[in-house]
Design an enzyme around this catalytic site. Structure first.
Site, PDB file in Angstrom:
ATOM      1  N   LYS A  92      60.021  19.265  57.566  1.00  0.00           N
ATOM      2  CA  LYS A  92      61.032  19.428  58.625  1.00  0.00           C
ATOM      3  C   LYS A  92      61.478  18.056  59.136  1.00  0.00           C
ATOM      4  O   LYS A  92      62.659  17.837  59.413  1.00  0.00           O
ATOM      5  CB  LYS A  92      60.454  20.255  59.788  1.00  0.00           C
ATOM      6  N   LYS A 145      65.339  30.695  53.784  1.00  0.00           N
ATOM      7  CA  LYS A 145      66.514  30.684  54.658  1.00  0.00           C
ATOM      8  C   LYS A 145      67.080  29.289  54.750  1.00  0.00           C
ATOM      9  O   LYS A 145      68.285  29.072  54.604  1.00  0.00           O
ATOM     10  CB  LYS A 145      66.136  31.177  56.057  1.00  0.00           C
ATOM     11  N   LYS A 204      61.637  27.285  45.859  1.00  0.00           N
ATOM     12  CA  LYS A 204      61.409  28.452  46.700  1.00  0.00           C
ATOM     13  C   LYS A 204      62.697  29.106  47.211  1.00  0.00           C
ATOM     14  O   LYS A 204      63.661  28.415  47.540  1.00  0.00           O
ATOM     15  CB  LYS A 204      60.558  27.956  47.875  1.00  0.00           C
TER      16      LYS A 204
HETATM   17  P1  TYM Z   1      58.586  33.005  57.592  1.00  0.00           P
HETATM   18  O1  TYM Z   1      59.357  33.727  58.638  1.00  0.00           O
HETATM   19  O2  TYM Z   1      59.113  31.735  57.070  1.00  0.00           O
HETATM   20  O3  TYM Z   1      58.313  33.948  56.356  1.00  0.00           O
HETATM   21  C1  TYM Z   1      57.779  35.245  56.545  1.00  0.00           C
HETATM   22  C2  TYM Z   1      56.905  35.625  55.375  1.00  0.00           C
HETATM   23  O4  TYM Z   1      57.641  35.564  54.156  1.00  0.00           O
HETATM   24  C3  TYM Z   1      56.935  34.759  53.225  1.00  0.00           C
HETATM   25  N1  TYM Z   1      57.893  34.041  52.378  1.00  0.00           N
HETATM   26  C4  TYM Z   1      57.788  33.959  51.049  1.00  0.00           C
HETATM   27  N2  TYM Z   1      56.873  34.455  50.200  1.00  0.00           N
HETATM   28  C5  TYM Z   1      57.054  34.220  48.882  1.00  0.00           C
HETATM   29  N3  TYM Z   1      58.099  33.509  48.398  1.00  0.00           N
HETATM   30  C6  TYM Z   1      59.045  32.991  49.215  1.00  0.00           C
HETATM   31  N4  TYM Z   1      60.078  32.320  48.710  1.00  0.00           N
HETATM   32  C7  TYM Z   1      58.902  33.191  50.613  1.00  0.00           C
HETATM   33  N5  TYM Z   1      59.632  32.821  51.693  1.00  0.00           N
HETATM   34  C8  TYM Z   1      58.990  33.346  52.771  1.00  0.00           C
HETATM   35  C9  TYM Z   1      56.113  33.804  54.051  1.00  0.00           C
HETATM   36  O5  TYM Z   1      55.015  33.317  53.308  1.00  0.00           O
HETATM   37  C10 TYM Z   1      55.704  34.687  55.193  1.00  0.00           C
HETATM   38  O6  TYM Z   1      54.573  35.464  54.853  1.00  0.00           O
HETATM   39  N6  TYM Z   1      54.966  30.978  60.270  1.00  0.00           N
HETATM   40  C11 TYM Z   1      55.388  32.207  59.650  1.00  0.00           C
HETATM   41  C12 TYM Z   1      55.550  33.357  60.625  1.00  0.00           C
HETATM   42  C13 TYM Z   1      54.331  33.613  61.411  1.00  0.00           C
HETATM   43  C14 TYM Z   1      53.143  34.220  60.946  1.00  0.00           C
HETATM   44  C15 TYM Z   1      52.271  34.234  62.060  1.00  0.00           C
HETATM   45  C16 TYM Z   1      52.736  34.755  59.727  1.00  0.00           C
HETATM   46  C17 TYM Z   1      54.153  33.281  62.708  1.00  0.00           C
HETATM   47  N7  TYM Z   1      52.918  33.655  63.109  1.00  0.00           N
HETATM   48  C18 TYM Z   1      50.983  34.772  61.975  1.00  0.00           C
HETATM   49  C19 TYM Z   1      51.458  35.302  59.646  1.00  0.00           C
HETATM   50  C20 TYM Z   1      50.598  35.301  60.752  1.00  0.00           C
HETATM   51  C21 TYM Z   1      56.735  31.949  58.996  1.00  0.00           C
HETATM   52  O7  TYM Z   1      57.442  31.066  59.354  1.00  0.00           O
HETATM   53  O8  TYM Z   1      57.080  32.816  58.074  1.00  0.00           O
END
Ligand code: TYM
Length: 349
Positions: free
Chosen positions: A111, A217, A214
Site C-alpha cells: 500500500k 479490487k 491476483k
Molecule cells: P478482502 O476484503 O480483501 O477479501 C475478502 C476475502 O477474499 C479473499 N480474496 C481472494 N482469495 C483468492 N484469490 C483472490 N484473488 C482473492 N482476493 C480476495 C481474501 O483472501 C479474503 O478472504 N482483511 C480482510 C477482511 C477481514 C477479515 C477479518 C478476514 C477483516 N477482518 C477477519 C478474515 C477475518 C480483507 O481485506 O479481505
C-alpha cells in the site's frame, strides 16, 4: 462446536477471488460450525470512502453475501461496526503489536509503495522496495494497524478457524502471534490460536486475466458476481493470450496458466482435459478456451446475480438480518471482552 470467523471489506462488489477464496467456503461450512461472518466496514475506512457511498457499500456486500447463500438462520451475519467490542479489543491488542512487525507486513508495504507511485505519478515498479522517501504521501495509522483490527475481529469470538484466501495468510499468522502474546503476557488462555480453513487444501489465489497475478479490487481486473453475461464474456475474451504454443508439450506461460486456474474452479474436468491436451499438441484455439471459460463462469455466477437486486432493495429483511446478527455477535464479543479485560486487570469499583 468449533467457531469460525471471517469477513470481507465493503469496497465495491464481490469478485471471483472473494467468492472462490472465501465466500464459497463460508456457505459450505455455515451449518457445520458456529460461524460469524461480517462486513468489514471499519477496515474500508483506511481509504476514506465518501460518506454518501459508505452505507451503500455495506449494503452491497450484505446483499451479495445473502444472494450467494449465507443464511442468517444458520450463521451469525453482521456489520463489523455494529459490534463496538471489536474496537475495544483492538485498543488492547494494539499495546501488544510492534511497529516494526507491522511495517514489515507485505500488504502494508504494498500500500505504501502504491501511494508513493501515485503521489509521484510513476508505476509501482518504479518505486524501490526499500524507498525511504515519504515526501508527499500520508500513510494513515489505520493502514499500519490494519492487521491488529483484523486480529481483533477473529479473537473477539475466540475463533478456531478462519476461511480466507492466500493473500490474508500473513494477517492470520499475525492474529495467531497476538493471541499467543496476549496469553503469555497475562498468563491466561483467553484466546485459542486461530487456524486457516480450506477443507485441508492449500489456500487459493484466484488470478486476474490481465497477467498481473491476483484478481483484486485495487488491481482493477475483477470479474464480479454482479456482472451480467455480456460483461463477463467481454472481460474473459479480453484476457491476455499469445499466438499459441509452437512446439508440442511447451511450458505454459503464467497468463495461460491463469486461464486454466480459473477453469479449474468453474469447468468440468473432462472439458479442462480436452483443452490441456489441445495445448500439449499445439491445436489449442484460445478463442474457444475463453468462450468456454466465460460460459462456465456465467453458469456459476448468474443464479447468484439474479437474487442480488431484490435482496439489496428489501429494507425490512436487511434490517432484520443485521439486527439479529449484531445481537448474536455482541453477545459472543462481550463474553470474550469480559475475559480479556479481567486478564488485563480491569476491575469495577
Ligand atoms: P478482502 O476484503 O480483501 O477479501 C475478502 C476475502 O477474499 C479473499 N480474496 C481472494 N482469495 C483468492 N484469490 C483472490 N484473488 C482473492 N482476493 C480476495 C481474501 O483472501 C479474503 O478472504 N482483511 C480482510 C477482511 C477481514 C477479515 C477479518 C478476514 C477483516 N477482518 C477477519 C478474515 C477475518 C480483507 O481485506 O479481505
Amino acid at each position: 462446536m468449533k467457531t469460525v470467523v471471517s469477513g470481507i471489506r465493503s469496497t465495491g462488489h464481490l469478485h471471483l477471488g472473494n467468492y472462490f477464496g472465501a465466500l464459497r467456503n463460508f456457505v459450505k461450512i455455515q451449518e457445520q460450525f458456529n460461524c460469524f461472518y461480517f462486513i468489514a466496514d471499519l477496515h474500508s475506512l483506511t481509504t476514506h470512502p465518501h460518506p454518501d457511498d459508505f452505507h451503500a457499500s455495506v449494503r452491497t456486500i450484505l446483499a451479495e453475501y445473502l444472494a450467494a447463500g449465507l443464511d442468517p438462520e444458520k450463521c451469525t451475519l453482521f456489520v463489523q461496526s455494529d459490534v463496538p467490542e471489536v474496537s475495544e479489543l483492538y485498543v488492547l491488542l494494539n499495546m501488544l503489536a510492534y511497529k516494526g512487525e507491522l511495517e514489515r507486513t507485505t500488504s502494508f508495504k504494498d500500500k505504501v509503495r502504491l501511494a508513493k507511485a501515485q503521489a509521484r505519478g510513476v508505476a509501482v515498479s518504479d518505486v524501490a522496495e526499500n524507498d525511504q522517501n515519504d515526501e508527499g504521501v500520508n500513510i494513515n495509522a489505520g493502514l499500519l494497524t490494519y492487521p491488529v483490527l483484523m486480529a481483533s475481529d477473529i479473537l473477539i469470538h475466540r475463533a478456531n478457524y478462519v476461511p480466507v484466501g492466500k493473500d490474508q495468510m500473513q494477517h492470520l499468522e499475525f492474529a495467531r502471534t497476538l493471541a499467543r502474546r496476549f496469553n503469555n503476557m497475562y498468563g491466561e488462555e483467553v484466546f485459542p490460536e486461530p487456524e486457516a480453513f480450506n477443507f485441508g487444501q492449500a489456500p487459493i489465489k484466484v488470478p486476474g486475466l490481465d497477467g498481473s497475478g491476483k484478481m483484486g479490487k485495487s488491481e482493477g481486473n475483477g470479474i464480479y458476481l454482479y456482472d451480467d453475461e455480456k460483461t463477463i464474456t467481454k472481460k474473459v475474451m479480453r484476457a491476455l493470450t499469445d499466438s499459441g504454443p509452437k512446439e508440442p508439450n511447451s511450458p505454459m506461460p503464467d497468463y495461460i496458466q491463469n486461464l486454466f486456474t480459473l477453469m479449474a474452479l468453474v469447468s468440468e474436468p473432462v472439458v479442462i482435459d480436452q483443452f490441456k491436451a489441445a495445448y500439449a499438441d499445439c491445436s489449442i484455439r484460445y478463442g474457444d478456451l475463453k468462450k468456454q471459460l466465460a460460459a462456465d463462469i456465467c453458469k456459476f455466477t448468474l443464479p447468484i446475480r439474479e437474487r442480488i437486486d431484490d435482496i439489496y432493495n428489501n429494507d425490512e429483511f436487511l434490517r432484520k438480518v443485521t439486527r439479529q446478527g449484531a445481537e448474536k455477535a455482541r453477545e459472543s464479543a462481550a463474553a470474550t471482552l469480559a475475559l480479556a479485560r479481567k486478564a488485563v486487570g480491569f476491575k469495577t469499583f
